[in-house]
Design an enzyme around this catalytic site. Structure first.
Site, PDB file in Angstrom:
ATOM      1  N   GLU A 153       0.812  -1.212   0.000  1.00 21.17           N
ATOM      2  CA  GLU A 153       0.000   0.000   0.000  1.00 21.17           C
ATOM      3  C   GLU A 153       0.848   1.265   0.000  1.00 21.17           C
ATOM      4  OE1 GLU A 153      -3.705   1.968   2.524  1.00 21.17           O
ATOM      5  OE2 GLU A 153      -2.478   0.414   3.456  1.00 21.17           O
ATOM      6  N   GLU A 248     -12.480   2.740   4.413  1.00 21.50           N
ATOM      7  CA  GLU A 248     -11.428   3.038   5.378  1.00 21.50           C
ATOM      8  C   GLU A 248     -11.306   4.545   5.563  1.00 21.50           C
ATOM      9  OE1 GLU A 248      -6.998   1.208   6.162  1.00 21.50           O
ATOM     10  OE2 GLU A 248      -7.247   2.647   4.542  1.00 21.50           O
TER      11      GLU A 248
END
Length: 270
Positions: A153, A248
């Protein structure tokens, strides 16, 4: 697929959503709100949690499916962002890998976020990258044995974290050459870092293993910032992405109120 928007399934990240409840009560709260699938950052305070803490976490997932789990990333509150490239903390990484795989065996989780780690003062970045390659290779082997993937990520707000764009992460993937290590495309982090979100569908689609969302600026729910989140997700789906979308964001004013953008019928899947 509808004429507008997308039909990708959502997964609720319970390390950032439903924080009105204690961690072990969040899966039940998400289930009551209509979610069938959840994901977590590392849900423990250390790389080697007590067995009873692991058992309690697994029990708390009753009624939902665990789709994603981060490896231990160090002290996130203090700014640490992963151990994959952290020289001197190899044992912690190896220990958390064992714990994560054990949880996967019990829950069916098949996606692990391996945060790369910050650059360290006084350490050669090339040596950190060499260690990352070793760690990712080992973790990819272990994940492959259960049919799982790792995701890398890019992050914003962490100056020492070296993966800031999709291209940064893809360069690591290319160097590694593992089919089950893929890109985690968080639209918020990429947008804040000035990356081209349209390129996700046109250049990076084949490398994407997971997608997460939050609006930018602010990192709150869709509609609070400037991103065309629905449009970007539709482009990804039209290009062939068929995985989950992780919710998120930092909810405001609270989780349930913040979910007004997402009908309850879209929160779960059979």
């Amino acid at each position: 697929m509808p004429d507008e928007g997308h039909s990708l399934p959502y997964v609720a990240n319970l390390s950032i959503l439903f924080k009105e409840a204690p961690l072990l009560e969040r899966a039940a709260a998400a289930r009551d709100a209509g979610f069938t699938d959840v994901e977590f950052w590392w849900p423990f305070g250390s790389a080697v949690p007590a067995r009873e803490d692991v058992d309690a976490f697994v029990r708390s997932l009753d009624g939902v499916r665990l789709r994603g789990l981060n490896f231990y990333a160090g002290d996130m509150a203090a700014g640490e962002r992963g151990l994959v490239s952290w020289l001197g903390r190899e044992t912690e990484f190896a220990d958390s890998l064992v714990v994560a795989l054990g949880i996967a065996e019990r829950t069916g989780c098949r996606s692990f976020n391996a945060l790369y780690g910050n650059r360290l003062d006084g350490e050669d970045p090339a040596k950190q990258d060499d260690l990352a390659r070793v760690h990712l290779d080992k973790a990819a082997d272990a994940a492959a044995r259960i049919g799982a993937q790792l995701v890398l990520e890019p992050l914003s707000g962490a100056d020492r974290y070296p993966l800031k764009t999709a291209a940064d992460a893809v360069a690591v993937l290319d160097d590694l050459g593992r089919e089950n290590v893929r890109l985690l495309a968080d639209l918020y982090h990429l947008a804040v870092n000035g990356d081209d979100l349209d390129a996700l569908a046109t250049r990076h689609l084949a490398r994407i293993g997971h997608v997460q969302i939050a609006d930018a600026p602010g990192r709150h729910q869709p509609g609070t910032g400037e991103l065309d989140i629905d449009g970007h997700l539709a482009k990804l789906q039209n290009a062939g992405y068929a995985g989950f979308v992780g919710i998120e964001y930092v909810p405001e004013p609270d989780t349930l109120t913040s979910l007004a953008w997402l009908p309850k019928t879209r929160r779960g899947r059979a």
